[in-house]
Every structure is written in C-alpha cells, then in structure tokens.
Design a protein around this motif. Structure first.
Motif, PDB file in Angstrom:
ATOM      1  N   GLY A  59      -1.885   1.141  -8.228  1.00 54.93           N
ATOM      2  CA  GLY A  59      -2.428   0.657  -9.498  1.00 54.93           C
ATOM      3  C   GLY A  59      -1.704   1.318 -10.656  1.00 54.93           C
ATOM      4  O   GLY A  59      -0.991   2.300 -10.474  1.00 54.93           O
ATOM      5  N   ASP A  60      -1.895   0.811 -11.836  1.00 53.92           N
ATOM      6  CA  ASP A  60      -1.241   1.344 -13.026  1.00 53.92           C
ATOM      7  C   ASP A  60      -2.110   2.434 -13.645  1.00 53.92           C
ATOM      8  O   ASP A  60      -3.058   2.156 -14.363  1.00 53.92           O
ATOM      9  N   THR A  61      -1.786   3.690 -13.349  1.00 54.92           N
ATOM     10  CA  THR A  61      -2.509   4.823 -13.932  1.00 54.92           C
ATOM     11  C   THR A  61      -1.552   5.732 -14.710  1.00 54.92           C
ATOM     12  O   THR A  61      -1.782   6.940 -14.820  1.00 54.92           O
ATOM     13  N   ALA A  62      -0.491   5.137 -15.257  1.00 55.19           N
ATOM     14  CA  ALA A  62       0.508   5.927 -15.980  1.00 55.19           C
ATOM     15  C   ALA A  62      -0.111   6.702 -17.142  1.00 55.19           C
ATOM     16  O   ALA A  62       0.305   7.835 -17.431  1.00 55.19           O
ATOM     17  N   LEU A  88       0.833  -1.195   0.000  1.00 51.43           N
ATOM     18  CA  LEU A  88       0.000   0.000   0.000  1.00 51.43           C
ATOM     19  C   LEU A  88       0.874   1.255   0.000  1.00 51.43           C
ATOM     20  O   LEU A  88       1.904   1.312   0.666  1.00 51.43           O
ATOM     21  N   LEU A  89       0.435   2.259  -0.747  1.00 56.47           N
ATOM     22  CA  LEU A  89       1.179   3.520  -0.841  1.00 56.47           C
ATOM     23  C   LEU A  89       0.608   4.544   0.133  1.00 56.47           C
ATOM     24  O   LEU A  89      -0.609   4.590   0.358  1.00 56.47           O
ATOM     25  N   ILE A  90       1.464   5.364   0.693  1.00 55.05           N
ATOM     26  CA  ILE A  90       1.019   6.424   1.585  1.00 55.05           C
ATOM     27  C   ILE A  90       0.627   7.637   0.748  1.00 55.05           C
ATOM     28  O   ILE A  90       1.452   8.229   0.063  1.00 55.05           O
ATOM     29  N   GLY A  91      -0.656   7.998   0.815  1.00 51.99           N
ATOM     30  CA  GLY A  91      -1.147   9.151   0.066  1.00 51.99           C
ATOM     31  C   GLY A  91      -1.229  10.418   0.880  1.00 51.99           C
ATOM     32  O   GLY A  91      -1.229  11.514   0.330  1.00 51.99           O
ATOM     33  N   ARG A  92      -1.328  10.239   2.213  1.00 48.88           N
ATOM     34  CA  ARG A  92      -1.391  11.421   3.077  1.00 48.88           C
ATOM     35  C   ARG A  92      -0.652  11.149   4.368  1.00 48.88           C
ATOM     36  O   ARG A  92      -0.785  10.069   4.964  1.00 48.88           O
TER      37      ARG A  92
END
Length: 256
Positions: free
Chosen positions: A108-111, A52-56
């Motif tokens: 996710g892949d949103t490139a 999981l990525l930290i967004g905030r």
C-alpha cells in the motif's frame, strides 16, 4: 559463476561457491536461504498477480547440507486476500535441512508515514575494506566483498556484496539476492576465535519494512554470548537509503 544451477523445476545443484565456513565440505547456508526466498516469490507469482510483499522470512536450520543437488518444495499454509503464510523446505536425499515460513502482505502507499529511529551506518564508500578470509575458510566467504568498521569483538557495522549470481542464468529479485547474504552476519564480527569456540546459528529471522535495493547490503551487528551455552547475533539491515529491517540468529555455543 553462480551458487546454484537449476536441474529441473524443483531441483538445484550447489556449486563449489557455496563451500561452508565451519566445514568446507558442506554448504554455507546463506545462499540456500536466498534460494528459498526465490522459490517463495516464484510460487507467489505463479498463483497471483497482486504483488504481495514479504514482510518476514523465518528460517529453521535443521542440519547441514553437502555441496550437492538439493530439492525444494513450497505450500501455502494460510491463504488470504491480503495476508498469507507460505512454507518452503529445502532437502537433500529426502531429508529436510532448512524450513522457511514467510509472511506475505498486501502492499500500500504509506510513503507519508515512512520513517525509522534506527541509526544510520557509515556509507559503504567511506568504510574500509576488510578480508573475511582472514577468519573463515570456504567458497562462500571467499566470494564476498566486505567493508567493515569494528568497535570491538562482537560489535561492528559492515557492508557486504558478491559478484556471484544466486542461480545460473536466472534472474532473481533484490530480496532474494539480499536473503542470500543474511546469514553472513554471524561471522563478520566474532566475539571469540572460531578455532576455540564454535557458535553456529540454528535459525535466522528477518523482518523487513522495506525491500532492500542495490548490490550492497549493510549490517549493524551485535553478537552476545550467554552463560549457559546460548548466544544471539542481532543486526539492523541497511541498503543505500538507510535501515530496511532487522535480523536475528540464535546460536549454540560449543567451546573446544
């Protein structure tokens, strides 16, 4: 050299490198914010493998810290498969000094959708060097290398890096390393001389749409003072590729 040395699983010793700018006998809070980001990532990796990525990262600064041993704790407030809220605290002698709430989000892949309208800042190699110790004392400020273009007091773009490790002998992520520099933003383009007005921040919130890369962290910063004792430092965060997020700090204004 490092800002912290690990004592045991939940205890760290601050070194002289964290000496503060408002009071050199207390910690500059910037490295502690990076330490808490690292604690959250270590806890995540011990519990799950999906990255999981930290967004905030949202910090409340409850008080000052001496240059001494500190304790950390972490708990999951809102567990989830794709999104979770994690809380971490940093304390000294049983007194909480910093509270962090971090949102962790499924990658996710949103490139193909990637992009931003935040403007770029001057590349680090083209920006002039600036010595922050001409304004601020303390071990942390002395450890920072800064390049800056100031438009006016309270308005500047700048790049910051440090050769000091966050934790002695311990690898940390690019995010934790960047988070250990976030709090420097409030002092790099002052609206008023710190000897005449104190303007410490009591919180810091970073929203990130990409993970910062590289040693240098860029800031496009505006400092605002209101008429009733409250201020705001607002920044766009950059790495070598461009903007990666935003940063805000609420200030309490205290004229001498």
């Amino acid at each position: 050299m490092a800002y912290f040395e690990r004592v045991d699983e939940s205890t760290y010793r601050a070194t002289s490198q964290v000496g503060g700018a408002w009071d050199t006998a207390t910690q500059h809070i910037a490295p502690a914010l990076g330490l808490l980001a690292h604690v959250v990532e270590r806890d995540r990796d011990a519990r799950r493998t999906d990255g999981l990525l930290i967004g905030r990262l949202s910090y409340d600064i409850l008080g000052t810290l001496p240059v001494d041993v500190v304790e950390v704790a972490v708990r999951v407030v809102r567990p989830g498969r794709t999104v979770e809220l994690v809380e971490a605290t940093l304390s000294h002698n049983g007194r909480d000094a910093v509270l962090l709430r971090a949102w962790l989000m499924q990658p996710g892949d949103t490139a193909r959708l990637a992009g931003t309208a935040f403007p770029a800042i001057t590349p680090v190699d083209d920006m002039p060097e600036w010595d922050p110790t001409t304004v601020w004392p303390g071990g942390f400020i002395a450890s920072a290398e800064v390049r800056r273009e100031q438009t006016e007091p309270g308005r500047a773009a700048f790049w910051v890096r440090t050769p000091i490790r966050l934790i002695a002998g311990e690898e940390v992520s690019g995010l934790a390393r960047a988070a250990s520099l976030f709090d420097i933003a409030n002092g790099m383009t002052v609206r008023a001389e710190p000897k005449t007005v104190a303007f410490p921040n009591i919180d810091l919130t970073a929203h990130l749409f990409d993970v910062p890369e590289g040693d240098w962290l860029g800031f496009d910063t505006t400092v605002s003072f209101g008429p009733a004792g409250i201020g705001l430092t607002s920044s766009t965060l950059h790495d070598h590729r461009g903007p990666v997020g935003t940063l805000t700090q609420i200030l309490t204004l205290r004229p001498s």
